[in-house]
Design a protein around this motif. Structure first.
Motif, PDB file in Angstrom:
ATOM      1  N   THR A  19      26.743  29.020  18.805  1.00  0.00           N
ATOM      2  CA  THR A  19      26.677  30.406  19.272  1.00  0.00           C
ATOM      3  C   THR A  19      25.508  31.147  18.632  1.00  0.00           C
ATOM      4  OG1 THR A  19      28.204  31.157  17.584  1.00  0.00           O
ATOM      5  CG2 THR A  19      29.144  30.573  19.686  1.00  0.00           C
ATOM      6  N   VAL A  67      34.356  26.397  27.567  1.00  0.00           N
ATOM      7  CA  VAL A  67      33.931  27.722  27.141  1.00  0.00           C
ATOM      8  C   VAL A  67      32.799  28.147  28.047  1.00  0.00           C
ATOM      9  CG1 VAL A  67      32.932  29.109  25.314  1.00  0.00           C
ATOM     10  CG2 VAL A  67      34.567  27.358  24.751  1.00  0.00           C
ATOM     11  N   VAL A  98      30.120  31.152  28.544  1.00  0.00           N
ATOM     12  CA  VAL A  98      29.574  32.374  27.981  1.00  0.00           C
ATOM     13  C   VAL A  98      29.110  33.244  29.132  1.00  0.00           C
ATOM     14  CG1 VAL A  98      27.868  33.307  26.420  1.00  0.00           C
ATOM     15  CG2 VAL A  98      28.750  31.039  26.062  1.00  0.00           C
ATOM     16  N   PHE A 127      32.402  35.324  19.361  1.00  0.00           N
ATOM     17  CA  PHE A 127      33.213  34.118  19.563  1.00  0.00           C
ATOM     18  C   PHE A 127      34.454  34.137  18.678  1.00  0.00           C
ATOM     19  CE2 PHE A 127      34.366  29.705  18.715  1.00  0.00           C
ATOM     20  CZ  PHE A 127      34.593  29.293  20.021  1.00  0.00           C
ATOM     21  N   TYR A 151      33.127  35.786  26.271  1.00  0.00           N
ATOM     22  CA  TYR A 151      33.456  34.371  26.107  1.00  0.00           C
ATOM     23  C   TYR A 151      34.714  34.089  26.910  1.00  0.00           C
ATOM     24  CZ  TYR A 151      30.144  33.899  22.286  1.00  0.00           C
ATOM     25  OH  TYR A 151      28.999  33.865  21.532  1.00  0.00           O
TER      26      TYR A 151
END
Ligand code: SF4
Lengths: 223, 172, 397
Positions: C70, C356, C358, C85, C343
């Motif tokens: 990240t 995940v 973003v 995150f 997120y």
């Protein structure tokens, strides 16, 4: 071009509806159900056929006014423990700027057809987001004006974020995309008529085929 | 018209005294090349931000004669690759390297450029030496500015050992 | 290429490729424009030159191993990505981190916001030919980096946050360092504003250039400073406050016309607001624990590990397996320097994140870029690209 209707919110943000109220409202109107795995936010499962109707309602209904579609998230449930239904899903997180409420629409996508209706005509932000989901998962957005790869190069084969794509399977690129066809399509959509392609320095210069060499110069030697 | 006594011509060196030295061509040329490197920053990712850091006033790469950043490969002799290189980027990098004139040197800055770093997946080139030859590798993610400066000093040492005559005769 | 314009004229357009390796495109963006003289008749943009498989890589590791990745999303303000995150994962565990941790996170976020805005503004000004501002801002930025180094040893990619707390507490003298740097920031912003705010060249090149209306900005999904520059007063710190932002006294900065000038100026004034938030947060910084005591997230103390079997097992589990959030879909967003950084985490109850996604704020801004450019001049390519602050790391992931 597509007409986009957007309300510009005035003044500070208003409280809006709670997750439960939203779920009941949309459950009654469109028979949307809450997703089994939704614990923290509101995730509503929607059928692909309904999607455009629901999104239109969410955007245009003044008491909801979901003015922003934040993202288009592809998911591959192939390796998900205990998953029985369709292999793919697309998530559409949305938020309102007038009210303090958010929701996520979830559409399950069957592996065979792998098609979802495109939402390009409702939000401008969707076009690229859908291209990305197509690139990464191979989910086709029916009605998308320009469904091309976005993140991976144009010679890439397969869809890397699918769970059965090996992480380290590399694919080389021999020449960059000239993009002239995209430019022409763009000019056409702006009302131009193309008579002749003409000299395009771009197409020739970038597509020189020596791009990734097979025999390398001596590494570490005197350059 | 009368005859005048013109002094006999003397060898010009007589008057020069100590004001010249003899040396090898290599030493002079290398001295010049070494101390005026013109970098082309091929910055793609986070390492490029650190590169901006060393160009700015605190670390000041001009102390080593390499501050004249050129954004045209034809005017640069030092290619600094700072950042991850992906397969989509690879043809571009290769082409930029081909456009640089000799002599040219390459510094690969950071873990990504040197080895792919911790992005070991479908889209990253595992080290730019798959595409172009590299002279100096710098470790770090991102390398500290001191490491950047050290790499320039190391490159200067390397340039010092090169020979113009050898390049001309061997043709490299 | 020869074309007929919508008005029916026959013209010869020149195609020009800018990038991906061009100083104004930050090395990773490409624009292909059809030029009518110096005007851009139409253009297309390309991205993906820095697509390095973030989302694939983090499916391979544990939740804690995501943190270094990240950092490298928006590398100008790495701390904020970490915090975003961790906040999302903490939401899945339904825990709140200790008060001291919250205040430290606010301080780090706001300082990161400042240095991000600094990099954005000064590189934008360099693209316009104003180099002096670059030295002013980079000097100050280096001083923030000195604090980062003292905190965690790294300058750019900090990985300072942990799920459930911080990597470590602040050092002795942290408050004084921050207060000293705030004064420097204020003076740097003041100096740069003095150089540009009434500068005719700057104003001519940025006023009414590539303006985006509020309705367009919303439809494009813009968030953060760019949306505010178009006159929409929305900021997650005010609208959906987290980490007690509702208790801080600060203003959101909004523009009127949404042109390049407004986008730069909104950032300039936001830096001053952030300075004031950091000052208020420093006053609230009270001693206390920095990590949560929740056994699912934080390692037990050495003392307990040596004397207590449960703690020993827990320590092993956390180190070898990592944290295990409950199964489900979670979306969480913070107001990062560029806008809403979201997120979307899908957990299957295991130790690795199942998926995940973003939501990078600059993705939507870059999507709008081709539209913004249509009808403007070639020279505006550089000035407007800088003002929408495209960070390739989070754009391409
Ligand atoms: S080496 Fe690290 S800092 Fe440098 S580009 Fe790669 S990930 Fe970024």
């Amino acid at each position: 071009m597509i007409a986009h209707r957007t309300h510009v919110p005035q003044g500070p943000i208003q409280p809006g509806l709670t997750n439960e109220q939203l779920a009941t409202l949309l459950g009654e109107r469109f028979a949307l159900t809450r997703d089994a795995s939704d614990r923290w936010d509101l995730t509503l499962v929607c059928k692909a056929e309904q999607l455009r109707e629901v999104v239109k309602y969410l955007r245009d209904e003044p008491t909801l006014s979901f003015a922003m579609l934040l993202d288009v998230v592809g998911v591959d449930y192939l390796a998900y423990p205990g998953h029985r239904s369709e292999r793919f899903a697309v998530l559409y997180p949305m938020k309102s700027l007038a009210f303090r409420h958010r929701l996520v629409l979830k559409v399950m996508v069957d592996e065979e057809a792998c098609v979802v209706p495109s939402l390009c005509e409702f939000y401008k932000s969707v076009e690229w987001a859908e291209r990305e989901a197509w690139d990464q998962y191979g989910i086709v957005f029916a009605g998308h004006p320009n469904l091309k790869r976005l993140l991976n190069h144009h010679e890439f084969v397969g869809h890397p974020l699918r769970k059965d794509y090996p992480c380290q399977k590399r694919q080389k690129l021999s020449m960059n995309d000239p993009m002239i066809d995209q430019l022409e399509a763009r000019l056409r959509s702006l009302g131009y008529t193309i008579l002749e392609r003409g000299e395009t320095s771009v197409g020739q210069a970038i597509t020189r085929p020596s791009a990734v060499p097979s025999a390398l110069p001596k590494a570490g030697g005197k350059p | 018209m009368t005859y005048q006594n013109v002094p006999a011509p003397v060898a010009p060196e007589i008057n020069l005294g100590d004001s010249f030295v003899t040396t090898r061509v290599d030493a002079v040329v290398n001295w010049g090349r070494r101390n005026s490197l013109w970098p082309f920053p091929f910055g793609t990712a986070c390492c490029a931000i650190e590169f901006m850091g060393i160009v700015s006033s605190v670390f000041d790469v001009s102390r080593f004669g390499a501050e004249l950043v050129r954004f045209s490969p034809r005017q640069a002799d030092l290619l600094i690759i700072a950042g991850t290189v992906t397969y989509k980027q690879a043809p571009v990098l290769r082409r930029i390297y081909e456009q640089m004139c000799e002599p040219r040197w390459v510094i690969s800055a950071g873990a990504c450029a040197s080895s792919g770093g911790f992005y070991d997946c479908y889209c990253t080139v595992p080290g730019i030496d798959e595409i172009i030859p590299v002279d100096i590798y710098i470790a770090g993610c991102p390398p500290r500015p001191e490491a950047f400066l050290e790499s320039i000093v190391q490159l200067q040492k390397k340039i010092d050992k090169e020979s113009l005559v050898e390049q001309r005769t061997v043709g490299i | 290429m020869k074309v007929i314009t919508p008005q029916g004229e026959h013209v010869d357009l020149m195609t020009l490729n800018v990038g991906p390796s061009h100083p104004a495109t930050h090395g990773t963006l490409r624009i292909l424009a059809a030029l009518d003289g110096e005007n851009i008749a139409g253009c297309v943009t390309e991205m993906g030159y820095l697509h390095r498989g973030f989302e694939k890589m983090i499916e391979q590791g544990t939740y804690s191993q995501v943190l270094p990745y990240t950092d490298r999303l928006n590398y100008c303000s790495a701390m904020m990505n970490n915090i975003g995150f961790c906040k999302a994962v903490e939401k899945m565990f339904a825990i709140t981190v200790p008060d001291r941790c919250i205040v430290v996170r606010v301080i780090l976020s706001e300082l990161s916001r400042i240095i991000d805005h600094m990099v954005c503004t000064c590189t934008n000004l360099v693209d316009l030919g104003a180099l002096t501002n670059f030295w002013y801002f980079f000097n100050t930025r280096e001083q923030v980096y000195v604090i980062w180094e003292k905190l965690c040893g790294a300058r750019l990619t900090n990985t300072m946050t942990r799920i459930g707390g911080m990597y470590r507490d602040t050092y002795h003298g942290f408050e004084d360092d921050v207060r000293a740097v705030l004064v420097k920031i204020e003076s740097a912003v003041h100096e740069v504003r003095g150089l540009i705010e009434h500068n005719k060249i700057f104003i001519d090149r940025t006023k009414d250039v590539c303006a985006v209306s509020a309705a367009d900005a919303i439809s494009w999904g813009w968030t953060g400073p760019c949306l505010r520059a178009s006159g929409v007063d929305r900021d997650l710190r005010k609208d959906e406050p987290y980490y007690g932002y509702e208790t801080y006294n600060f203003d959101t900065v909004i523009g009127t016309s949404g042109d390049t000038f407004d986008r730069i100026m909104v950032r300039m004034y936001e830096m001053i607001e952030s300075v004031s938030i950091v000052r208020q947060a420093l006053d609230r910084l009270k001693p206390g624990p920095i990590n949560t005591l929740d056994a699912r997230l934080s390692l037990p103390s050495r003392d307990q590990v040596y004397h207590d079997m449960e703690a020993l097992i827990n320590s092993f589990k956390l180190v070898y397996e990592g944290v295990r959030p409950p199964a489900g879909i979670c979306y969480d967003a913070t107001e990062a320097a560029n806008g809403e950084l979201g997120y979307h985490i899908i957990s299957d109850g295991g130790t690795n994140p199942y998926r995940v996604k973003v939501r990078p704020p600059c993705f939507t801004q870059y999507a709008a870029y081709a539209d913004m450019l249509t009808g403007s001049m070639l020279a505006d390519v550089a000035s407007s690209l800088g003002s929408i602050n495209i960070i390739a790391g989070e754009l391409d992931r």
